[in-house]
Design a protein around this motif. Structure first.
Motif, short mmCIF file in Angstrom:
data_model
loop_
_atom_site.label_atom_id
_atom_site.label_comp_id
_atom_site.label_asym_id
_atom_site.label_seq_id
_atom_site.Cartn_x
_atom_site.Cartn_y
_atom_site.Cartn_z
N TYR A 1 0.84 -1.20 0.00
CA TYR A 1 0.00 0.00 0.00
C TYR A 1 0.87 1.25 0.00
O TYR A 1 0.65 2.18 -0.78
CB TYR A 1 -0.92 0.01 1.22
CG TYR A 1 -1.73 1.29 1.33
CD1 TYR A 1 -2.92 1.43 0.63
CD2 TYR A 1 -1.26 2.36 2.09
CE1 TYR A 1 -3.64 2.61 0.70
CE2 TYR A 1 -1.98 3.55 2.15
CZ TYR A 1 -3.17 3.66 1.46
OH TYR A 1 -3.87 4.84 1.52
N SER A 2 1.87 1.27 0.86
CA SER A 2 2.76 2.44 0.96
C SER A 2 3.43 2.74 -0.37
O SER A 2 3.57 3.90 -0.77
CB SER A 2 3.83 2.21 2.04
OG SER A 2 3.25 2.16 3.32
N LYS A 3 3.83 1.71 -1.07
CA LYS A 3 4.51 1.89 -2.36
C LYS A 3 3.55 2.39 -3.44
O LYS A 3 3.99 2.99 -4.43
CB LYS A 3 5.15 0.58 -2.81
CG LYS A 3 6.32 0.15 -1.94
CD LYS A 3 6.85 -1.20 -2.38
CE LYS A 3 8.00 -1.65 -1.48
NZ LYS A 3 8.51 -2.99 -1.84
N ASN A 4 2.26 2.13 -3.27
CA ASN A 4 1.28 2.48 -4.30
C ASN A 4 0.52 3.77 -4.02
O ASN A 4 -0.26 4.22 -4.86
CB ASN A 4 0.27 1.35 -4.48
CG ASN A 4 0.83 0.19 -5.28
OD1 ASN A 4 0.89 0.24 -6.50
ND2 ASN A 4 1.25 -0.84 -4.58
N VAL A 5 0.74 4.37 -2.85
CA VAL A 5 0.01 5.59 -2.50
C VAL A 5 0.26 6.68 -3.53
O VAL A 5 -0.66 7.40 -3.93
CB VAL A 5 0.41 6.08 -1.09
CG1 VAL A 5 -0.10 7.50 -0.86
CG2 VAL A 5 -0.18 5.18 -0.04
#
Length: 322
Positions: free
Chosen positions: A188-192
């Motif tokens: 999720y963090s990488k795709n924010v």
């Protein structure tokens, strides 16, 4: 001593950002549901067999029973803190699927804390148990709160019980894929940056008082101590307005990572079971119903239209709020 540890679903989960300690700040609404693991605690003579007099068994091969597992750490923490010399045997009979987004491991730990508090006559208050629980896992305080519904913030460990009186039904579909929270949150963090997140809806839909409306207009959501503003009148919280805000920021990550879960979600929408959501970090999906007969009809429809759910490893549960 026999204990029962309930599962949970996240009716709402919003990621606020990553913390300096590597965890994520979240805002979520937990609901406790009537799907239970069974735990049996038995005292052993003297220190008992096993390391530090702690003996753990499970009927599920994927439940860690060694010193690196959550169950061992839970027992060991209390033994060390209160200088307990007696040995203890813990037997875990799993019904909540492992690594499913339903909180089974955290609930087992919470039940064991509660059970050992009684068995060893530690006289710890609920607040003290919750503080111990926070050191072990983010979801554990919710299971120690004794609430059917609760707002949680921080890592998910800051709990404000919600006085909601309703009892809903859930069709839970467990997809036999093991997903770990840490991996999903990292994805999720990488795709924010790729605009995966959306604007929150919770403060726009639920009935608010003047103070909460002010918070919403300023762009801030509730924090512990303000939750009573978000939900000033439990009688106004209905199935209709809750199903309008069910949301999970992690859902798109799970659907993108696991095509079979995405296919299940698409099928649910296609056949009219619209109130569905990935719970927590997945892979389980729950569908919310107001009445048992509706959940039963939904189960029969799903099996007809998506027969994959009958394959080995898949599980379907129909359970109410606990």
């Amino acid at each position: 001593m026999i204990l029962y540890a309930p599962a949970k679903v996240n009716l709402y989960l919003r990621i606020l950002g990553k913390r300096s300690d590597g965890y994520h700040d979240i805002e979520t609404i937990f609901e406790r549901i009537a799907l239970f693991d069974k735990i049996v605690l038995s005292s052993l003579k003297g220190s008992g067999p096993g390391e530090r007099g702690i003996k753990i068994f499970s009927d599920h091969p994927d439940v860690p029973v060694d010193k690196d597992g959550l169950v061992y750490k839970t027992v060991d923490m209390l033994k060390r803190r209160f200088n307990i010399s007696k040995g203890i045997e813990v037997r875990i009979f799993k019904r909540i699927p492992v690594a499913s987004g339903l909180g089974g491991g955290s609930s087992d730990a919470a039940a064991i804390l509660t059970g050992l508090n009684k068995l060893w006559k530690l006289s710890l208050s609920s607040a003290e148990l919750i503080e111990f629980g926070k050191t072990l896992g983010a979801d554990i305080p919710f299971f120690l709160s004794g609430s059917s519904f609760a707002l949680a913030e921080g890592r998910g460990d800051k709990i404000v019980p919600l006085d909601w009186k309703m009892r809903w039904w859930h069709l839970l579909v467990y997809v036999p894929i093991r997903l770990f929270s840490k991996d999903i949150y990292e994805m999720y963090s990488k795709n924010v940056a790729s605009d995966l997140t959306r604007e929150p809806q919770i403060t726009k839909i639920l009935p608010l008082d003047a103070a909460a409306k002010s918070d919403r207009d300023k762009g801030s959501l509730a924090r512990p101590g303000k939750a009573e503003r978000l939900f000033p009148n439990p009688a106004k919280v209905t199935f209709g307005n809750v199903t309008n805000f069910i949301k999970n920021d992690l859902e798109e990550v799970v659907l993108k990572k696991e095509p079979i879960v995405a296919k299940l979600k698409k099928t649910l929408e296609k056949i009219g079971l619209a109130h569905s959501l990935v719970s927590g970090s997945g892979p389980s999906i729950f569908i919310l119903f107001e009445k048992r007969k509706e959940a039963m009809a939904g189960k029969e429809l799903l099996i007809r239209r998506f027969p994959v759910v009958k394959r080995e490893g898949w599980e379907i549960f129909m359970v109410p709020t606990a």
